[in-house]
Design an enzyme around this catalytic site. Structure first.
Site, PDB file in Angstrom:
ATOM      1  N   ASP A  95      13.877  24.824  25.130  1.00  0.00           N
ATOM      2  CA  ASP A  95      13.027  25.367  24.139  1.00  0.00           C
ATOM      3  C   ASP A  95      11.565  24.530  23.846  1.00  0.00           C
ATOM      4  O   ASP A  95      11.453  23.461  24.346  1.00  0.00           O
ATOM      5  CB  ASP A  95      13.466  25.605  22.716  1.00  0.00           C
ATOM      6  CG  ASP A  95      14.232  24.239  22.187  1.00  0.00           C
ATOM      7  OD1 ASP A  95      14.453  23.550  22.921  1.00  0.00           O
ATOM      8  OD2 ASP A  95      14.290  24.034  20.954  1.00  0.00           O
TER       9      ASP A  95
ATOM     10  N   GLU B 126      16.992  23.060  20.992  1.00  0.00           N
ATOM     11  CA  GLU B 126      17.021  21.416  20.374  1.00  0.00           C
ATOM     12  C   GLU B 126      15.781  21.156  19.377  1.00  0.00           C
ATOM     13  O   GLU B 126      16.169  20.156  18.532  1.00  0.00           O
ATOM     14  CB  GLU B 126      16.764  20.658  21.538  1.00  0.00           C
ATOM     15  CG  GLU B 126      17.178  19.252  21.455  1.00  0.00           C
ATOM     16  CD  GLU B 126      15.912  18.388  20.794  1.00  0.00           C
ATOM     17  OE1 GLU B 126      16.351  17.479  20.113  1.00  0.00           O
ATOM     18  OE2 GLU B 126      14.776  18.695  20.773  1.00  0.00           O
ATOM     19  N   GLU B 127      14.867  21.865  19.299  1.00  0.00           N
ATOM     20  CA  GLU B 127      13.810  21.679  18.449  1.00  0.00           C
ATOM     21  C   GLU B 127      14.088  22.344  16.946  1.00  0.00           C
ATOM     22  O   GLU B 127      13.313  22.051  16.230  1.00  0.00           O
ATOM     23  CB  GLU B 127      12.550  22.199  18.863  1.00  0.00           C
ATOM     24  CG  GLU B 127      11.983  21.556  20.261  1.00  0.00           C
ATOM     25  CD  GLU B 127      11.427  20.262  19.978  1.00  0.00           C
ATOM     26  OE1 GLU B 127      11.417  19.566  18.814  1.00  0.00           O
ATOM     27  OE2 GLU B 127      11.167  19.663  21.091  1.00  0.00           O
TER      28      GLU B 127
ATOM     29  N   ARG C 171      19.497   1.600  26.866  1.00  0.00           N
ATOM     30  CA  ARG C 171      19.980   0.697  25.949  1.00  0.00           C
ATOM     31  C   ARG C 171      21.397   1.134  25.878  1.00  0.00           C
ATOM     32  O   ARG C 171      21.773   2.385  25.222  1.00  0.00           O
ATOM     33  CB  ARG C 171      19.272   0.233  25.204  1.00  0.00           C
ATOM     34  CG  ARG C 171      18.969   0.979  23.825  1.00  0.00           C
ATOM     35  CD  ARG C 171      17.999   0.875  22.903  1.00  0.00           C
ATOM     36  NE  ARG C 171      18.195  -0.782  22.436  1.00  0.00           N
ATOM     37  CZ  ARG C 171      18.704  -0.828  21.118  1.00  0.00           C
ATOM     38  NH1 ARG C 171      19.540   0.149  20.768  1.00  0.00           N
ATOM     39  NH2 ARG C 171      18.871  -2.164  20.804  1.00  0.00           N
TER      40      ARG C 171
ATOM     41  N   HIS D 216       5.152  15.926  21.467  1.00  0.00           N
ATOM     42  CA  HIS D 216       4.775  17.141  20.434  1.00  0.00           C
ATOM     43  C   HIS D 216       2.982  17.058  20.108  1.00  0.00           C
ATOM     44  O   HIS D 216       2.694  17.535  18.945  1.00  0.00           O
ATOM     45  CB  HIS D 216       5.319  16.798  18.981  1.00  0.00           C
ATOM     46  CG  HIS D 216       6.893  17.045  19.179  1.00  0.00           C
ATOM     47  ND1 HIS D 216       7.579  17.317  17.983  1.00  0.00           N
ATOM     48  CD2 HIS D 216       7.812  16.940  20.006  1.00  0.00           C
ATOM     49  CE1 HIS D 216       8.823  17.487  18.475  1.00  0.00           C
ATOM     50  NE2 HIS D 216       9.029  17.382  19.740  1.00  0.00           N
TER      51      HIS D 216
END
Length: 393
Positions: A77, A135-136, A177, A363
């Protein structure tokens, strides 16, 4: 492992990414994106199923021999942002833009899928290509719905990997990580109720704006005085609304903001203290306050062994120095919900544009990537899937 094939595929992946960039879709609206993904999977001879409850797609690559299941995830998205880049593949939609790189994620997963499909007879096990919508749409997102979808439950993975373009790293590097990679992402809304009055007679009123000011200042003491300096927490007030007129003391003010933490323990402590403190400050100044605190995405916590595995693949493919030490980010990421249930790892792919002295962040209306990174992303995804199958079988 795929050097020759990736060279042949490079321009196709760039074309896919540019097509998706030109035709972005917001969360829960990814109908055309879903159709495009399905067409590309069909062209590559990859079996797929669409979600029953969303625009998600699962590509299924079954190896020539039985074995475990590895999943690779990409989000699809875009964001409600007007693009300011002057490029040939600029968004064709006025207020919708792939400002977080999900166009690149989808294109790279399609590329990795195509490579894996060509090698499927050599695979022992199954590779799932998870094209995730929404996801947003924090704090709801699309990961949980995907994991609960009947289609997904037929193909549950033994390990899952996700990658995200990252403008703070140069092309040819990844960031990974063990442990916390991305933060808990919560939001809150605070409504302060005072008593209106004439601006010239403040003693007859309870000024909600003054109370809001004290609340904002007090909120910052939570991080500085209630959270260990060795832990991570951020409290940000993003909007303030209140008041009716310049000469009227405001009776109501609303503050909206976000809390970012890495551990669940710190998350719980900050939430509890925030609610207590807001009410105490408001009452101390003669006002009342209500707090709506909403949990969002959970922290993205990498499985140490799989973080090491991804780092090994990157070093093998990209050379010494390809996986520098990185600190976690407190940005939110829906992928964390996958890692709550399944082992795996989420990593960043360096996409910094060398010509830019200052990189545009995710963004941002001028965000873009160096497309030379796409082939690296395809290679790492595909190689990680193959080597992970070998490791778990």
């Amino acid at each position: 492992m795929f050097a020759k094939e990736i060279k042949e595929l490079e321009q196709e992946v760039i074309a896919w990414r540019r097509h998706l960039h030109q035709h972005p879709e917001l969360s829960h609206e990814e109908q055309e994106t879903q159709a495009f993904v399905c067409r590309m999977l069909e062209d590559a001879g990859i079996s797929y199923e669409t979600m029953k409850t969303s625009y998600g797609v699962i590509g299924i690559i079954e190896g020539g021999q039985p074995g475990k299941t590895v999943a690779l995830r990409a989000d699809m998205d875009a964001l409600p942002i007007r693009e300011k880049n002057d490029v040939s593949y600029r968004s064709t939609k006025e207020r919708v833009m792939h400002a977080c790189g999900h166009d690149a994620h989808t294109a790279m997963l399609l590329g990795a899928g195509k490579l894996l499909q060509q090698k499927r007879s050599e695979l022992a096990g199954t590779v799932l290509l998870l094209f995730q919508p929404a996801e947003e749409d924090a704090p709801i997102g699309g990961a949980q719905a995907m994991m609960e979808d009947p289609t997904f439950l037929k193909w549950e993975p033994d390990v899952v990997f996700g990658q995200h373009v990252w403008p703070d790293l140069p092309v040819g590097q990844i960031g990974v990580r063990a442990g916390g990679m991305m933060g808990n992402s919560d939001r809150f809304s605070i409504t302060i109720n005072g008593r209106a009055g004439h601006a010239s007679m403040p003693h007859q009123a309870v000024d909600a704006i003054v109370v809001a000011n004290q609340v904002m200042t007090s909120l910052q003491t939570i991080v500085s005085r209630n959270v260990s300096p060795l832990d991570s927490a951020v409290i940000t007030v993003g909007t303030i609304t209140g008041g009716d007129r310049y000469n009227v003391i405001a009776s109501e003010v609303t503050l909206e903001g976000t809390v970012r933490t890495l551990s669940l323990d710190v998350r719980d402590r900050v939430e509890k203290r925030l609610i207590e403190l807001v009410k105490q400050v408001a009452e101390g100044l003669g006002a009342t306050a209500t707090v709506n605190y909403q949990h969002g995405y959970v922290a993205t916590v990498n499985t140490p062994a799989w973080a090491d595995h991804v780092q090994e693949q990157a070093l093998s493919l990209l050379g010494e120095g390809a996986a520098p030490e990185v600190s976690p980010s407190l940005a939110g990421e829906d992928f964390g919900r996958f890692l709550q249930k399944y082992p795996g790892t989420y990593y960043w792919l360096g996409t910094a544009i060398a010509e830019r002295t200052v990189q545009s962040p995710l963004h941002d209306s001028t965000f873009d990537i160096d497309e030379a990174a796409l082939s690296h992303g395809v290679n790492i995804l595909a190689t990680t899937a193959v080597t992970a199958l070998i490791k778990i079988n």
